[in-house]
Design a protein around this motif. Structure first.
Motif, PDB file in Angstrom:
ATOM      1  N   TYR A  39      15.089 -21.305  11.592  1.00 11.68           N
ATOM      2  CA  TYR A  39      13.758 -20.923  12.055  1.00 11.68           C
ATOM      3  C   TYR A  39      12.809 -20.776  10.869  1.00 11.68           C
ATOM      4  O   TYR A  39      13.204 -20.282   9.809  1.00 11.68           O
ATOM      5  CB  TYR A  39      13.807 -19.577  12.779  1.00 11.68           C
ATOM      6  CG  TYR A  39      14.477 -19.598  14.130  1.00 11.68           C
ATOM      7  CD1 TYR A  39      13.768 -19.942  15.270  1.00 11.68           C
ATOM      8  CD2 TYR A  39      15.812 -19.231  14.277  1.00 11.68           C
ATOM      9  CE1 TYR A  39      14.364 -19.936  16.517  1.00 11.68           C
ATOM     10  CE2 TYR A  39      16.424 -19.228  15.518  1.00 11.68           C
ATOM     11  CZ  TYR A  39      15.687 -19.573  16.636  1.00 11.68           C
ATOM     12  OH  TYR A  39      16.289 -19.567  17.871  1.00 11.68           O
ATOM     13  N   ASP A  44       6.220 -21.398  14.534  1.00 12.80           N
ATOM     14  CA  ASP A  44       7.161 -21.613  15.621  1.00 12.80           C
ATOM     15  C   ASP A  44       8.012 -22.857  15.406  1.00 12.80           C
ATOM     16  O   ASP A  44       8.641 -23.360  16.331  1.00 12.80           O
ATOM     17  CB  ASP A  44       6.433 -21.710  16.966  1.00 12.80           C
ATOM     18  CG  ASP A  44       5.434 -22.858  17.009  1.00 12.80           C
ATOM     19  OD1 ASP A  44       5.212 -23.501  15.968  1.00 12.80           O
ATOM     20  OD2 ASP A  44       4.878 -23.123  18.092  1.00 12.80           O
ATOM     21  N   ILE A  46      11.201 -25.014  14.438  1.00 12.43           N
ATOM     22  CA  ILE A  46      12.638 -24.807  14.510  1.00 12.43           C
ATOM     23  C   ILE A  46      13.327 -26.132  14.190  1.00 12.43           C
ATOM     24  O   ILE A  46      12.877 -27.192  14.622  1.00 12.43           O
ATOM     25  CB  ILE A  46      13.060 -24.272  15.902  1.00 12.43           C
ATOM     26  CG1 ILE A  46      14.557 -24.016  15.970  1.00 12.43           C
ATOM     27  CG2 ILE A  46      12.604 -25.193  17.009  1.00 12.43           C
ATOM     28  CD1 ILE A  46      14.996 -23.318  17.251  1.00 12.43           C
ATOM     29  N   ALA A  70       9.215 -24.602  18.819  1.00 14.27           N
ATOM     30  CA  ALA A  70      10.027 -23.893  19.806  1.00 14.27           C
ATOM     31  C   ALA A  70       9.331 -23.900  21.155  1.00 14.27           C
ATOM     32  O   ALA A  70       8.152 -23.548  21.259  1.00 14.27           O
ATOM     33  CB  ALA A  70      10.295 -22.467  19.349  1.00 14.27           C
ATOM     34  N   TYR A  74      11.289 -16.178  21.954  1.00 16.26           N
ATOM     35  CA  TYR A  74      12.491 -15.546  21.408  1.00 16.26           C
ATOM     36  C   TYR A  74      12.862 -14.361  22.296  1.00 16.26           C
ATOM     37  O   TYR A  74      12.192 -13.326  22.292  1.00 16.26           O
ATOM     38  CB  TYR A  74      12.248 -15.077  19.971  1.00 16.26           C
ATOM     39  CG  TYR A  74      13.480 -14.515  19.313  1.00 16.26           C
ATOM     40  CD1 TYR A  74      14.324 -15.326  18.575  1.00 16.26           C
ATOM     41  CD2 TYR A  74      13.812 -13.169  19.456  1.00 16.26           C
ATOM     42  CE1 TYR A  74      15.465 -14.807  17.967  1.00 16.26           C
ATOM     43  CE2 TYR A  74      14.945 -12.641  18.867  1.00 16.26           C
ATOM     44  CZ  TYR A  74      15.772 -13.464  18.121  1.00 16.26           C
ATOM     45  OH  TYR A  74      16.904 -12.951  17.540  1.00 16.26           O
ATOM     46  N   GLU A  83      16.966 -22.939  21.436  1.00 11.26           N
ATOM     47  CA  GLU A  83      17.677 -23.703  20.415  1.00 11.26           C
ATOM     48  C   GLU A  83      18.238 -25.030  20.904  1.00 11.26           C
ATOM     49  O   GLU A  83      18.441 -25.952  20.111  1.00 11.26           O
ATOM     50  CB  GLU A  83      18.805 -22.843  19.829  1.00 11.26           C
ATOM     51  CG  GLU A  83      18.284 -21.574  19.164  1.00 11.26           C
ATOM     52  CD  GLU A  83      19.380 -20.737  18.537  1.00 11.26           C
ATOM     53  OE1 GLU A  83      20.576 -21.063  18.708  1.00 11.26           O
ATOM     54  OE2 GLU A  83      19.038 -19.736  17.864  1.00 11.26           O
TER      55      GLU A  83
END
Length: 222
Positions: A39, A44, A46, A70, A74, A83
């Motif tokens: 991250y 944001d 990823i 992302a 979260y 993920e």
């Protein structure tokens, strides 16, 4: 956001019925895949990474990465929804280059050792339909006693009185790791292969390689 969270939790409860967490794992492994994400704490972004390791030396023979934004907030317990997209993007890059799918998948995360018994390893295993194990640095749910100090010693992680994973000592006198089945395996098989993949260090070679690669991909993207 509340609606998205409720829908994600409902999907976990639905998909967990497909998880096979008490079946024989692979007897023989020729290649194993490792999955991990990194991250960017300032945005944001990823990065997902997939590495393919060859037995018995556990050398990386192929890899791929994917970096993106992302698409899910979260939320502890729902990290697979955040993920999985970059991990699958990386997987789709590396899979066509392989002669056959890997015999085993490991990810940095949890399997059935999860509040709804459906962590990242389960989501990944169901999606890929491959034997999958989650190996984490910290425990997420349940309780356990400390395993003995010798490599290979383990104790059960208990949730609602049921074993959902193991605290496993992978090196003499080194802090344990926390593993649980994601799909198409059982706890004995999972412990066996995690130990095989930890010939020198606390964490499996899959995790070490995928972690390094995901961090490098994220740094290169900044």
């Amino acid at each position: 956001m509340a609606t998205r969270v409720a829908e994600a939790e409902a999907l976990q409860l639905h998909l967990r019925e497909r998880v096979q967490a008490n079946v024989a794992g692979p007897d023989r492994v020729t290649t194993v895949a490792g999955f991990d994400v990194a991250y960017d704490t300032a945005s944001d972004l990823i990065a997902g990474a997939v590495v393919i390791l060859s037995a018995p030396t556990w050398e990386v023979i192929d890899s791929a990465t994917a970096v993106g934004r992302a698409a899910f907030p979260y939320v502890p317990g729902l990290l697979s929804f955040r993920e999985l997209p970059p991990l699958l993007d990386a997987w789709n890059e590396v899979l066509p280059k392989l002669a056959s799918p890997p015999d085993l998948v490991l990810c940095d995360g949890h399997g059935i050792a999860h509040p709804r018994r459906f962590g990242l390893a389960c989501h990944l295993g169901i999606t890929l339909n491959l034997p999958t194990i989650g190996v984490a640095k910290t425990r997420f749910v349940g309780t356990h006693t400390s395993p003995g100090q010798r490599r290979g010693e383990r104790t059960a992680i208990l949730l609602d009185g049921e074993p959902v994973g193991a605290a496993l000592r992978t090196r003499d006198g080194v802090r344990e790791v926390y593993l649980s089945v994601g799909h198409r395996s059982n706890l004995d098989s999972a412990c066996r292969w995690v130990l095989e993949l930890c010939p020198k260090y606390r964490l499996p070679e899959t995790t070490r390689a995928a972690d390094h690669l995901s961090r490098a991909a994220l740094a290169a993207h900044r």
